[in-house]
Design an enzyme around this catalytic site. Structure first.
Site, PDB file in Angstrom:
ATOM      1  N   ARG A 281       7.288 -15.225  -0.965  1.00  0.00           N
ATOM      2  CA  ARG A 281       7.604 -15.269   0.552  1.00  0.00           C
ATOM      3  C   ARG A 281       6.342 -16.249   1.222  1.00  0.00           C
ATOM      4  O   ARG A 281       5.465 -15.981   0.556  1.00  0.00           O
ATOM      5  CB  ARG A 281       8.167 -13.874   1.200  1.00  0.00           C
ATOM      6  CG  ARG A 281       6.829 -13.144   1.231  1.00  0.00           C
ATOM      7  CD  ARG A 281       7.005 -11.731   1.806  1.00  0.00           C
ATOM      8  NE  ARG A 281       6.032 -10.810   1.422  1.00  0.00           N
ATOM      9  CZ  ARG A 281       4.934 -10.621   2.075  1.00  0.00           C
ATOM     10  NH1 ARG A 281       4.454 -11.583   2.766  1.00  0.00           N
ATOM     11  NH2 ARG A 281       4.236  -9.721   1.507  1.00  0.00           N
TER      12      ARG A 281
ATOM     13  N   GLY B 221       0.843  -1.431   0.023  1.00  0.00           N
ATOM     14  CA  GLY B 221       0.005  -0.049   0.012  1.00  0.00           C
ATOM     15  C   GLY B 221       0.741   1.307   0.053  1.00  0.00           C
ATOM     16  O   GLY B 221       0.171   2.293  -0.236  1.00  0.00           O
TER      17      GLY B 221
END
Lengths: 139, 449
Positions: free
Chosen positions: B291, B165
């Site tokens: 990840r 974001g």
């Protein structure tokens, strides 16, 4: 490990950056050590040195703490005399010890003149961030 | 063979990884900052090393201290967890160069997918739909304006190197562009040291759906289903679930196929996620997360596979022990993130429990929440046979949960679960903001009444 003969081990050791190697297996124990370090790890110039942390408590000696994680060395090389000894007085900027990290030799310097009261870390042992290294008395 | 792992993280995710190590008989080494001396991950690991001061840059982002600690405590591998150094290709490279195994994809893959423009170009090249917008970084504000005219407002500016974001701005019309362009550039520069922006058509009523994947070193790629992460606030996920209530079987197959295709194309190794925007049965590629993700338990519950253990096996050059056909997704899993809304000391903590509930958390009574790290306190995960049942169990769990001494978002989460939109499964990424604005206007009305 089984497939490695002594010749291979020595060859591997010679081509590595290691200064010492100790191997144990069922049939033998081998200990290899370089006579003269051909390529010493780089020493970090004082301008880039991490600053030693020190803790001050009233009416008690100062504690100099490790500013980084690494291996603690009191001597500049395995056979050399130590940088400092208990009872000796140290001037600002004198090297106290070396902390090896990431193949770099970080020299830790005294930030103020002092007398070494006690060495708290062990030669060749790992020190962590904030670990007490020296007990000193300010002069 | 991996026998010892250093966990380069803190909080609940560090505990999660320590537990996976325990289950596999692997020794775990924790690292911690001065501020985390009393943290549970320090107590639970087999060994712990202090690596620096409270600010992340001094400790959890201090790659040199972390790698040195791993070497000196004789670890075979480093697990980066989530956040911090987990998507830092230079850290992955430095770990590899030190003779240690980085538990994650190789550093080149991390670097490649870290470049959002390049990742989008790759997806497009292999026929995966992407949102329309600029093909590369925007040269200047004028270029941004001409792209925006071409695709039509509203548009979204994103940091080319970004995520989470940061550096994102939604622009409704031409007049907002100069200010928003400057703000997004500044934010991207400060967070990612790269001010490059890209522009995309903004899809307002979309859902955020992602596919969890596992890929080994032998070219086997499988998916563990999708996760709907549409309940967000400021692009931070709050509630996640699997399966997604809005995805029909045909679209789901197309989406998981696309995700697998991307991983095969880039030769991905490890656990990873492909994120999509879903709008009216059409999906658009957003990015690849190279990840483990915070919300991974949602997938673990529906497939019965321990994702962290699989990460370790894959890093250890083992082949995946199951094929796609052998993965069965059962029931419905729902996760609520419990966040602290203020720092302070937890005076009393009573976890929820009972059937179908799992808690991943690092908090305990008298534990202090500082201001240096993220505010995640606990992840409550429930797994039942049906979505409606999961919602009921989650409400029960949240009502049971006691965290005293600090303000948490528990009541907000309960409010979201209670909305008609969430119950019927018909919502988009703006649900949370809608719920909060309704609440605000009701409070205002009460004040005037």
């Amino acid at each position: 490990m089984d497939s490695l003969d002594l010749h291979t081990i020595i060859e591997e050791f010679e081509h590595s950056t290691l200064s010492e190697l100790e191997l144990q297996c069922a049939s033998y124990t081998v200990k290899l050590k370089r006579a003269n370090e051909p390529n010493l790890p780089p020493v970090v110039p004082p301008s880039q040195q991490p600053v030693a942390n020190h803790r001050v408590t009233e009416n008690s000696p100062d504690i100099i703490e490790s500013p980084l994680v690494g291996t603690f060395y009191l001597t500049p090389s395995p056979d050399a005399p130590p940088f400092i000894e208990v009872g000796r007085t140290i001037a600002t900027g004198d090297v106290l010890c070396i902390i090896e990290a990431m193949k770099m030799m970080n020299q830790l310097q005294a930030e103020f003149p002092c007398e070494i009261v006690k060495v708290l870390a062990k030669q060749g042992a790992m020190v962590e961030f904030g670990q007490p290294l020296f007990e000193v008395r300010r002069i | 063979m991996i026998r010892s792992i250093l966990i380069a993280n803190r909080g609940e995710i560090a505990l999660r990884i320590i537990r996976a190590c325990r289950d596999l008989g692997i020794r775990s080494v924790a690292v911690y900052s001065n501020a985390d001396v009393d943290s549970l991950h320090v107590k639970m690991a087999d060994e712990a090393v202090c690596i620096g001061g409270p600010t992340p840059a001094d400790s959890y982002l201090n790659g040199s201290n972390i790698i040195t600690a791993a070497c000196l405590t004789r670890c075979d591998a480093i697990h980066p967890g989530v956040g911090f150094l987990s998507e830092n290709s230079r850290f992955a490279k430095a770990t590899e160069n030190s003779g240690l195994i980085f538990i994650g994809p190789d550093s080149e893959t991390i670097a490649l997918m870290g470049d959002k423009i390049e990742a989008k170009r790759i997806a497009k090249a292999i026929g995966v739909p992407t949102t329309i917008g600029s093909e590369g970084p925007l040269a200047d504000m004028q270029t941004a304006l001409s792209y925006a005219e071409a695709v039509g407002y509203p548009v979204i500016l994103k940091a080319a190197a970004g995520g989470g974001g940061r550096g994102m701005r939604i622009i409704e019309n031409r007049s907002q562009m100069p200010e928003m362009f400057a703000a997004a550039t500044k934010e991207a520069l400060s967070y990612f040291a790269d001010g490059n922006l890209l522009l995309e058509k903004f899809i307002g009523n979309a859902r955020h759906v992602e596919v969890q994947l596992l890929a080994d070193s032998f070219g086997n790629v499988i998916h563990l289903g999708e996760r709907d992460c549409s309940v967000q606030h400021h692009h931070q996920k709050l509630i996640e679930e699997s399966p997604c209530a809005a995805l029909d079987e045909k679209t789901k197959v197309r989406m998981t196929d696309a995700a697998i295709e991307i991983f095969k194309h880039i030769g991905y190794r490890g656990a990873g996620t492909v994120e999509f925007l879903l709008y009216n049965d059409e999906f658009y590629f957003m990015e690849v997360n190279t990840r483990l993700q915070v919300e991974h338990p949602v997938s673990e519950m529906v497939c019965g596979i321990d994702i962290v253990q699989q990460q370790i096996h894959i890093a250890d050059k083992e082949a995946l022990p199951f094929s796609q056909e052998e993965v069965t997704l059962t029931g419905h899993a729902l996760e609520c993130r419990i966040n602290a809304l203020s720092p302070g000391k937890i005076e009393n903590y009573i976890p929820c429990g009972g059937p179908w509930v799992r808690i991943d958390s690092h908090i305990y009574s008298h534990y202090s929440i500082g201001c240096h790290y993220d505010h995640l306190l606990a992840k409550i995960i429930v797994h039942t046979s049906h979505r409606n049942h999961s919602i009921r169990v989650m409400k029960r769990a949240l009502q049971e949960l006691v965290i005293e001494g600090i303000v948490t978002n528990r009541d907000q989460q309960l409010q979201v679960l209670d909305t008609m939109q969430f119950k019927t499964g018909q919502f988009s990424t703006n649900l949370f903001d809608q719920v909060m604005s309704v609440q605000k206007s009701q409070t205002r009305k009460k004040a005037y009444a």
